[in-house]
Write an enzyme that holds these catalytic residues in place. Structure first.
Site, PDB file in Angstrom:
ATOM      1  N   LYS A  60      65.318  43.320  61.486  1.00  0.00           N
ATOM      2  CA  LYS A  60      64.416  42.975  59.681  1.00  0.00           C
ATOM      3  C   LYS A  60      63.220  44.039  60.583  1.00  0.00           C
ATOM      4  O   LYS A  60      63.146  45.159  60.239  1.00  0.00           O
ATOM      5  CB  LYS A  60      63.360  41.582  59.015  1.00  0.00           C
ATOM      6  CG  LYS A  60      64.801  41.176  58.913  1.00  0.00           C
ATOM      7  CD  LYS A  60      64.276  39.888  57.719  1.00  0.00           C
ATOM      8  CE  LYS A  60      65.764  38.936  57.514  1.00  0.00           C
ATOM      9  NZ  LYS A  60      64.801  37.765  56.498  1.00  0.00           N
ATOM     10  N   GLN A 104      59.833  33.356  57.215  1.00  0.00           N
ATOM     11  CA  GLN A 104      61.538  33.354  57.018  1.00  0.00           C
ATOM     12  C   GLN A 104      61.660  31.330  56.837  1.00  0.00           C
ATOM     13  O   GLN A 104      61.438  30.757  57.196  1.00  0.00           O
ATOM     14  CB  GLN A 104      61.590  33.931  58.670  1.00  0.00           C
ATOM     15  CG  GLN A 104      62.958  33.571  58.783  1.00  0.00           C
ATOM     16  CD  GLN A 104      64.115  34.611  57.852  1.00  0.00           C
ATOM     17  OE1 GLN A 104      63.931  35.778  58.184  1.00  0.00           O
ATOM     18  NE2 GLN A 104      65.260  34.333  58.173  1.00  0.00           N
ATOM     19  N   ASP A 129      60.863  39.340  48.777  1.00  0.00           N
ATOM     20  CA  ASP A 129      61.753  38.135  49.120  1.00  0.00           C
ATOM     21  C   ASP A 129      62.429  38.544  47.817  1.00  0.00           C
ATOM     22  O   ASP A 129      63.497  37.459  47.635  1.00  0.00           O
ATOM     23  CB  ASP A 129      61.929  36.678  49.869  1.00  0.00           C
ATOM     24  CG  ASP A 129      62.364  36.948  51.429  1.00  0.00           C
ATOM     25  OD1 ASP A 129      63.295  37.458  51.370  1.00  0.00           O
ATOM     26  OD2 ASP A 129      61.673  36.778  52.089  1.00  0.00           O
TER      27      ASP A 129
END
Ligand code: GUN
Length: 293
Positions: A60, A104, A129
């Protein structure tokens, strides 16, 4: 043994994601120009030592560099604790150079982390997200909000297949908050009749055999067999598992599935790269909204 003729078209997420990232570059540059040379910023927060999470976050961050986004990266020890993690999120919420925040998952087990509390602490407008409960609610209501990245990538790949939802049946295998539940909502919004299967489903093969679209997101290597599939099904494989030989394999038995599917995503090179492209896309969109573009 019956010979299996490979006829499925490959949905190449790697290629498509490169094209999407390429399209984000001028948008990121335009934002920087309007914003004192500050491109959109994505904060990545990695807690603990999970090797797979380290690989995902590294990919990412590399994508940010390629597209011209600023990456603010934080690596915290596994035992950092909930309070310090929440304090960091608070700081990032207040930092005007940060447009998107990604923590994460999963958070390390055996400590006091409460994932839901962490996700709810992220400012909904910076929720790259799409995991904040407000944004998950918006997804259920069908209102505008950041959409989780893997489901968004799956839908983009499905789009490439040309399969339309009306009168068609989609089977989602897996009921996680990250993939299964949100992708089911997106399929429903596109008029698919949706079944969600999980570990307690009585006859998975039977459910899958009825599907025009299969989304596999269970995390069990090669669970879904080609023989289960309806002829011409579109197969979207979210799984990333290590096979016995150490190679990456999906949740679908790719070789046998190719004989029946009309379109299929490979692992690697299918859904995975799309997740990253959608994350950066959400971040650029958040920056554009902040600047009223
Ligand atoms: N873990 C697995 N997939 C994801 C994702 O899309 N976002 C975050 N934050 N964690 C994940």
């Amino acid at each position: 043994m019956e010979s299996q003729v490979s006829k499925a078209n490959i949905l190449n997420g790697k290629e498509l994601s490169v094209a999407i990232l390429e399209q984000l570059k001028p948008r990121a540059a335009a934002i920087a120009k309007l914003n004192n040379d500050n491109p959109p910023g994505l904060a990545t927060v990695l807690v603990g030592e999970d090797p797979a999470s380290h690989v995902y976050v590294r990919n990412k961050r590399r994508a940010c560099e390629k597209v011209g986004l600023t990456n603010f990266h934080y690596e915290l020890e596994g035992n950092t604790g909930q309070a310090k993690l929440l304090a960091l999120i608070d700081e990032l919420n207040c930092n005007i150079e940060v447009d998107g925040i990604l923590v994460q998952l999963p958070l390390p087990k055996g400590f006091d982390y409460d994932e839901n509390e962490v996700l709810a602490a992220i400012a909904p407008t910076k929720d790259a997200d799409g995991f904040h409960p407000q944004n998950q609610g918006a997804l259920m209501q069908g209102t505008e909000a950041p959409v989780p990245c893997t489901p968004k990538g799956v839908m983009r790949l499905l789009d490439e297949s040309g399969m339309q939802g009306s009168g068609k049946h989609a089977v989602v295998v897996g009921r996680s908050n990250i993939v299964g539940k949100p992708v089911a909502m997106l399929l429903l919004a596109q008029n698919f009749t949706v079944t969600i299967c999980h570990s307690r489903t009585a006859d998975l093969a039977l459910e899958v055999s009825r599907a025009d679209v299969v989304v596999a997101a269970v995390g069990v290597a090669k669970l879904i067999k080609g023989e289960w599939l309806k002829q011409g099904a579109v197969v979207l494989d979210v799984g990333i598992n290590r096979g016995d030989d150490g190679k990456l394999v999906g949740d679908v038995d790719f070789d046998s599935a190719c004989a029946r599917a009309s379109y299929i995503t490979p692992v690697p090179g299918g859904v995975g790269p799309m997740t990253i492209a959608m994350l950066l896309s959400n971040t650029v969109e958040a920056a554009e909204q902040r600047l009223g573009l």
